[in-house]
Scaffold this active site. Structure first.
Site, short mmCIF file in Angstrom:
data_model
loop_
_atom_site.label_atom_id
_atom_site.label_comp_id
_atom_site.label_asym_id
_atom_site.label_seq_id
_atom_site.Cartn_x
_atom_site.Cartn_y
_atom_site.Cartn_z
N HIS A 112 0.85 -1.19 0.00
CA HIS A 112 0.00 0.00 0.00
C HIS A 112 0.88 1.24 0.00
CE1 HIS A 112 -3.39 -2.63 1.75
NE2 HIS A 112 -3.53 -2.50 0.44
N GLU B 126 1.78 3.64 3.03
CA GLU B 126 2.26 3.03 4.27
C GLU B 126 3.80 3.00 4.26
OE1 GLU B 126 -0.11 -0.56 4.74
OE2 GLU B 126 -1.90 0.58 4.18
N HIS C 248 2.49 -3.72 6.90
CA HIS C 248 1.58 -2.59 6.65
C HIS C 248 1.64 -1.63 7.84
CE1 HIS C 248 -0.85 -4.33 3.24
NE2 HIS C 248 -0.19 -5.40 3.64
N GLU D 76 0.52 -4.90 11.02
CA GLU D 76 0.26 -3.46 10.88
C GLU D 76 1.09 -2.75 11.93
OE1 GLU D 76 -3.62 -1.84 10.59
OE2 GLU D 76 -4.29 -3.27 9.06
O1 0X9 Z 1 -6.72 -3.99 4.40
C1 0X9 Z 1 -5.57 -4.41 4.32
O2 0X9 Z 1 -5.10 -4.88 3.30
C2 0X9 Z 1 -4.66 -4.33 5.55
N1 0X9 Z 1 -4.93 -3.14 6.30
S1 0X9 Z 1 -4.44 -1.71 5.72
O3 0X9 Z 1 -4.94 -0.65 6.61
N2 0X9 Z 1 -2.87 -1.66 5.76
O4 0X9 Z 1 -4.90 -1.59 4.37
C3 0X9 Z 1 -4.93 -5.46 6.51
C4 0X9 Z 1 -5.38 -6.74 5.97
C5 0X9 Z 1 -5.54 -7.71 7.08
N3 0X9 Z 1 -6.41 -8.77 6.71
C6 0X9 Z 1 -7.74 -8.74 7.02
N4 0X9 Z 1 -8.25 -7.79 7.69
N5 0X9 Z 1 -8.47 -9.76 6.63
ZN ZN Z 2 -1.81 -1.76 4.06
#
Ligand code: 0X9
Ligand code: ZN
Ligand code: CA
Ligand code: CA
Length: 322
Positions: free
Chosen positions: A69, A72, A205, A278
């Site tokens: 991303h 980030e 992330h 994260e």
């Molecule tokens: O949404 C994402 O891809 C990740 N969070 S972010 O804020 N960096 O975009 C986390 C993904 C973690 N996996 C799930 N939540 N299923």
């Molecule tokens: Zn991310």
């Protein structure tokens, strides 16, 4: 470029120069190559770290991916400073680093989404850009969410969007983004003699201070290919890593459902023990000031060591065998 106050962050050219310098300074420990090109034609850098780096030795392999991303940026600093630079400059002085470099092969992709990163900082004022920079036919909206574009249960479960312009646009098909395609080709190429050489993975992330294990596509804790023994090991290693950095350990879907994520693909396709971290954001969200980079990246040193230590056999953390 980054705003002057955040000059401690590395843009693509600066990261490239640092990687090349590391390879020059430590020719036996670090090797830089490219897995292929981004949509705009930038090299997606791959760093191998290991003693006798030029030789493919019979050692457990671990992979770290950063900055899928774009906004980030702290994640690229994690890969660069605390993995690439720490494991080379620390080899001569830090016994823990030496031991791991002597017994593991470490793959690092410090900037998975170079086009997005450069776009995010292109005007000197952050754009909060997340996606890559690939146009979408029939739409004026640019970009694919790389962490919804991987090929395990792609688009299955309401954890991504089919609409260009969405922050979670999954792309036209699995691996439609060149960045996920070339990285998945590399991981597939590590199947040697029928055996996947890579055993563990962290995808970095920001900014929830979380350690997450599979799956993200379902709320179910176990599935036919992630059984209760797997879960026990995932949880134990995840909990130990989270104890070391004071993040919160949980199944990925406890945050929210995602499909087409890299972590689900690593486990679903290759049985690589894969986690999403994260990192810090706190009051700053995606843009913590460069003053916190050292503190918030070195905070993960022990978690990285744990991941590498158990790369020979993750189930042994709960008394299992491989
Ligand atoms: O949404 C994402 O891809 C990740 N969070 S972010 O804020 N960096 O975009 C986390 C993904 C973690 N996996 C799930 N939540 N299923
Ligand atoms: Zn991310
Ligand atoms: Ca080696
Ligand atoms: Ca090997």
């Amino acid at each position: 470029d980054f705003p002057p106050a955040d000059a401690g962050y590395h843009n693509y050219a600066e990261l490239t120069a640092e990687l090349q310098k590391t390879a020059r300074d430590f020719p036996d420990l670090a090797k830089v190559s490219s897995v292929g090109k981004s949509h705009e034609g930038k090299d997606v850098w791959l760093v191998k770290l290991s003693a006798n780096v030029a030789t493919d030795e019979n050692e457990p392999e671990t992979i770290f991916t950063c900055n899928q991303h774009a906004r980030e940026h702290l994640s690229a600093e994690m890969c660069l400073r605390r993995i690439v630079q720490r494991f080379t400059t620390g080899y001569a002085t830090d016994p823990a680093v030496k031991k791991l470099m002597d017994s593991r092969e470490i793959w690092v992709l410090p900037m998975v989404n170079p086009d997005g990163i450069e776009y995010d900082v292109s005007t000197g004022t952050y754009k909060s850009w997340r996606l890559n920079r690939q146009p979408n036919p029939g739409s004026s909206r640019i970009g694919t969410d790389l962490n919804r574009n991987w090929g395990h249960k792609w688009g299955c479960c309401g954890g991504s969007s089919s609409t260009p312009g969405s922050e979670t646009y999954r792309g036209a098909g699995p691996f439609s983004a060149p960045e996920t395609k070339v990285i998945s080709d590399f991981v597939n190429s590590r199947v040697v003699g029928g055996k996947q050489q890579i055993t563990t993975h962290i995808d970095w992330h920001t900014y929830g201070e979380l350690v997450m294990w599979p799956y993200g596509y379902t709320k179910d804790d176990t599935t036919p290919d992630l059984n209760s023994e797997h879960l026990r090991a995932f949880k134990e290693l995840g909990t130990q890593m989270a104890a070391s950095n004071r993040y919160k350990p949980q199944q990925a879907s406890d945050l929210y459902i995602t499909d087409g994520g890299v972590r689900d693909w690593m486990w679903g396709r290759h049985r690589i023990w894969s986690y999403t971290f994260e990192m810090f954001g706190g009051q700053y969200g995606f843009y913590p000031p460069d003053e916190v980079i050292d503190r918030e990246t070195s905070r993960n040193d022990k978690a990285v060591e744990l991941m590498l230590t158990y790369a020979d056999c993750v189930p042994r953390i709960v008394g299992g065998t491989c």
